[in-house]
Motif scaffolding. Sequence first.
Motif, PDB file in Angstrom:
ATOM      1  N   ASN B 178     -17.347  33.907  27.334  1.00  0.00           N
ATOM      2  CA  ASN B 178     -16.382  33.151  26.528  1.00  0.00           C
ATOM      3  C   ASN B 178     -16.100  33.845  25.202  1.00  0.00           C
ATOM      4  N   ASP B 181     -14.330  37.524  25.586  1.00  0.00           N
ATOM      5  CA  ASP B 181     -12.941  37.634  26.071  1.00  0.00           C
ATOM      6  C   ASP B 181     -11.994  36.913  25.108  1.00  0.00           C
ATOM      7  N   ASN B 183      -8.953  36.955  24.940  1.00  0.00           N
ATOM      8  CA  ASN B 183      -7.713  36.456  25.537  1.00  0.00           C
ATOM      9  C   ASN B 183      -7.738  34.933  25.698  1.00  0.00           C
ATOM     10  N   HIS B 184      -8.892  34.345  25.418  1.00  0.00           N
ATOM     11  CA  HIS B 184      -8.967  32.879  25.552  1.00  0.00           C
ATOM     12  C   HIS B 184      -8.471  32.167  24.298  1.00  0.00           C
ATOM     13  N   PHE B 186      -5.732  31.201  23.881  1.00  0.00           N
ATOM     14  CA  PHE B 186      -4.846  30.130  24.345  1.00  0.00           C
ATOM     15  C   PHE B 186      -5.546  28.769  24.309  1.00  0.00           C
ATOM     16  N   LEU B 187      -6.854  28.796  24.579  1.00  0.00           N
ATOM     17  CA  LEU B 187      -7.630  27.544  24.553  1.00  0.00           C
ATOM     18  C   LEU B 187      -7.588  26.895  23.172  1.00  0.00           C
ATOM     19  N   ARG B 189      -5.158  27.039  20.949  1.00  0.00           N
ATOM     20  CA  ARG B 189      -3.798  27.076  20.413  1.00  0.00           C
ATOM     21  C   ARG B 189      -3.550  25.957  19.407  1.00  0.00           C
ATOM     22  N   ARG B 196      -2.290  36.444  19.538  1.00  0.00           N
ATOM     23  CA  ARG B 196      -2.458  37.332  20.675  1.00  0.00           C
ATOM     24  C   ARG B 196      -3.488  38.392  20.321  1.00  0.00           C
ATOM     25  N   VAL B 339     -10.359  39.975  35.787  1.00  0.00           N
ATOM     26  CA  VAL B 339      -9.434  41.110  35.782  1.00  0.00           C
ATOM     27  C   VAL B 339      -9.538  41.933  34.497  1.00  0.00           C
TER      28      VAL B 339
END
Lengths: 375, 375, 375
Positions: B178, B181, B183-184, B186-187, B189, B196, B339
């Motif tokens: 968690n 990464d 890229n989370h 978004f959680l 927001r 980004r 990914v």
Amino acid sequence: MHAVSPVEDSTVETPVGVPVRDLRRVHIHPDYWYPLAWSHEVKRGKAHGVRFAGEPIVLVRTESGNVFALEDRCAHRQVPLHGGVVDGEAIRCCYHGWTYDCTGRCVDVPYLGRERLPNGVRAYPCREVEGLIFVFPGNAELAASTPLPPLGSVANHAYKTRRFGREVACHYSFMHENLMDMNHQFLHRRQMGQMRARSLGRRRGDDWVEVDYTFSREAGQQPIGEALVFGQSRQGQKQHKDVMTIRTQYPYQTLQIRTSDGTLVMDLWIIYVPLDAEQRTNRTFGLLSVKRPKLGVLLDVAWPLLVWFTERIFKEDRWIVEREQEAHDAQGADWNHEVFPVINELRDLLRTCGAPPTRRVVPIAPEPAAQSCMS
Amino acid sequence: MHAVSPVEDSTVETPVGVPVRDLRRVHIHPDYWYPLAWSHEVKRGKAHGVRFAGEPIVLVRTESGNVFALEDRCAHRQVPLHGGVVDGEAIRCCYHGWTYDCTGRCVDVPYLGRERLPNGVRAYPCREVEGLIFVFPGNAELAASTPLPPLGSVANHAYKTRRFGREVACHYSFMHENLMDMNHQFLHRRQMGQMRARSLGRRRGDDWVEVDYTFSREAGQQPIGEALVFGQSRQGQKQHKDVMTIRTQYPYQTLQIRTSDGTLVMDLWIIYVPLDAEQRTNRTFGLLSVKRPKLGVLLDVAWPLLVWFTERIFKEDRWIVEREQEAHDAQGADWNHEVFPVINELRDLLRTCGAPPTRRVVPIAPEPAAQSCMS
Amino acid sequence: MHAVSPVEDSTVETPVGVPVRDLRRVHIHPDYWYPLAWSHEVKRGKAHGVRFAGEPIVLVRTESGNVFALEDRCAHRQVPLHGGVVDGEAIRCCYHGWTYDCTGRCVDVPYLGRERLPNGVRAYPCREVEGLIFVFPGNAELAASTPLPPLGSVANHAYKTRRFGREVACHYSFMHENLMDMNHQFLHRRQMGQMRARSLGRRRGDDWVEVDYTFSREAGQQPIGEALVFGQSRQGQKQHKDVMTIRTQYPYQTLQIRTSDGTLVMDLWIIYVPLDAEQRTNRTFGLLSVKRPKLGVLLDVAWPLLVWFTERIFKEDRWIVEREQEAHDAQGADWNHEVFPVINELRDLLRTCGAPPTRRVVPIAPEPAAQSCMS
């Protein structure tokens, strides 16, 4: 991850190579009378659901006041009969109205003819004495020849008796060991002050073991509650002359205190009835009888204090035995490392007198026809 | 019932035919120092019960203020020692008064002679630093040669540190993934606006992996709480020049933010300590250090806002990782379809550094005699 | 420990030597349309998580108002999609923003190029009718050729419909049997007075069984609530001429009451949707349609009474079927001793029409590409 070998103390002699059964998995022997409820819990014209070692049992008090005990399930759809309706001397299932008498026979299905009545349910021998409802959960053929236990001094008017008990989340063996090992006074140091128990010796028979103690006070004053329980206060004496005898007479337990002149001043009878199938919970039923002093009213006046004192002691004991059960659950085996000889005798007794390792298979068959409602 | 093949991403090279261990069943390696409590939780003259991966451990602060750690069970009847009484530099079991020193040796049984004292319980190496009590749960012989981890900037007065943490109902690996990464975002927001993350690259060693990020704001304003955490507000700049580095140095994790001139403005040290034997819950201990601005009082004034902001972020992270654990429980296997290369590196690291698949058998033996109380 | 042989009633003919499947372990057949939510539970622009037999399913109402159903997990880290964000006609996972359209295809990963998009998740055929959202959880290729069930009189303006339901902690088969065996009026004696059901006969097809009843009042007055449900009060008549027909049309159930002139005065459609994988809980969806009297407003005025009455009946039924499930759990097998022929027919039907004993293996493969969003 423990540094202590979990083997049994060598005072318990076992044949070489025969592993000792894990005491906490020994089931209580069902061929005894066990109290499953207080009389006041089963009201006239009502049914009351209880459990013995996972078996659901319904106690029914009929309109005439008799009590009988059946499997707590309807033969039809298996719902508990204790949700049903007492109808005269019978119990009617709440769902479709199937009706059973005190022998478990099905005597009515409202939408079937009498000639087509199905089988019934199992009945248990049942007796009511001194405010307790006893059931014989084992082989019913042995019930008539098995006496009810003597219940201490509860029937003696020279004593006043407190009935108490509660569910405790542990195997019954922890309860026996807790009461019999008086070295656990340290647990009650806040209630009792610092008391030291001295073991005077132990005796053992086929189905019993007992031990005598005297007590001396190491520090602190004798609490009033304790004085009441022990029958009288003897402040100023460093060494009590009273002797306490604790006995497990399988499956029951007693604790008696006698003064130096042999007077029985306190008489406790107690039993720990397993509730669940794994027998990791029990319901305690206790009868604590205290000899009335010459001015008997004093005991009545002081009674609330005695109740409060015994409740606090019982609460501490309950807490610790539940921690013992938790540890056994987590460890998955009996790591107990006992060093006190009488407790090892007791443990051996509870193993020997307990139910055999394999569960008895009860044949699928109707109850003996000879059983009548008035057992 | 799922349409996605649960195979590992090919960035993790595995020998053909060797199945990859389910990461969520890899136990954390016990041969490290783990914090098991905050110092303030273990008060002078008191005992405090904690757990590491299902092992009950008691932390005892003696009357002189030292802390030691033992198995949390009495060798006698297995009840937890944390219910006991601190007696000088020893702990006395609450039940029958058996007493243990800081090495786990039984030093007194009130009703037995000193020559008959039984075995004791296991002791754990234990150290207290920066408000954390660390225990070494693995092979005690390795403790002396295993350093305590560096704890970020907690000892540096140029930083103000927030201590935080909570129980989270998931495997520790979800926590590492968690945080690493980014890229989370978004959680978060609702807390952070639309940020980004851009990965700048990753590095890997035998027992560590790390990744650098920069951030750009896609929409919304920078919240004040975030500005505080990130050390300073730079509104108007679309592209932050700050670099965030997240590193798992097994078994610990750090997150550092440096400005373009190399100043370390935020320094987080964090660890996720498994609580239950299956390691499906963890207790998080975090030290979040923020560099004080020139007018240091501003940070103190704004501190409650920073606390509130980080709590909200942490709450969202906690919610999502607990959903991940729930999914794993329901699916019975690791269906994770990762990914992002650095996360696959991290997953490989956590598998490689974790405890071996079979549980180590701890020999039943007394602790090394050389261990003294002042470790 | 039970005295009644748990074999099946002989009215169910079974080949010699073939053991009868335990009905309470027969899973409902997934190749039917099942309602999984009321329409009002899935608000525009929102996602709603439900379950069918342990499978998590997310129902998504897009911004245009359409509803679609997917596996309730993100293909990435398996967290539930119902925590996500509806974005136009798609659902975006709340964690890293992976986005799925109504066919389950992954159409966006914010930090990956479009050419590298991973596989998606399973989509379920989904239809919305009469305030219910139906999903086809079985083989999706059969959905188009499988009709939605007729929903009683819900679409007929001559009737007023009450929608009701609740979670019930039992296998769906107990619900079917409860409703079909009207001899259980004894259970509702406090609500209904003493009513006696008389079975007029039963009929059976490949996937249905039905039975007719008339009722007579044995004692007590007709309650107002009952009069409302039954369409009209006919006090003074000892024998109702109304006929009640209860039908299980697998997997649905209906109950209809017709007067002697053939008027359908009450029309109930009901289904019991398994929630957990073991199917020991269900969610009931019921549509109870009552024919409006000539002065239709009377029904509206009396409606709250009807609601109260049916809730009390439903509460009693729920209580008893949950006791049946509890008994099955404790006994570990189906001890049911049924004597009423139509119920044995029903039990046979539910076994025959249920899912085969072995769980179907769903191949790991993308959904048929032909599926469009407007099913």
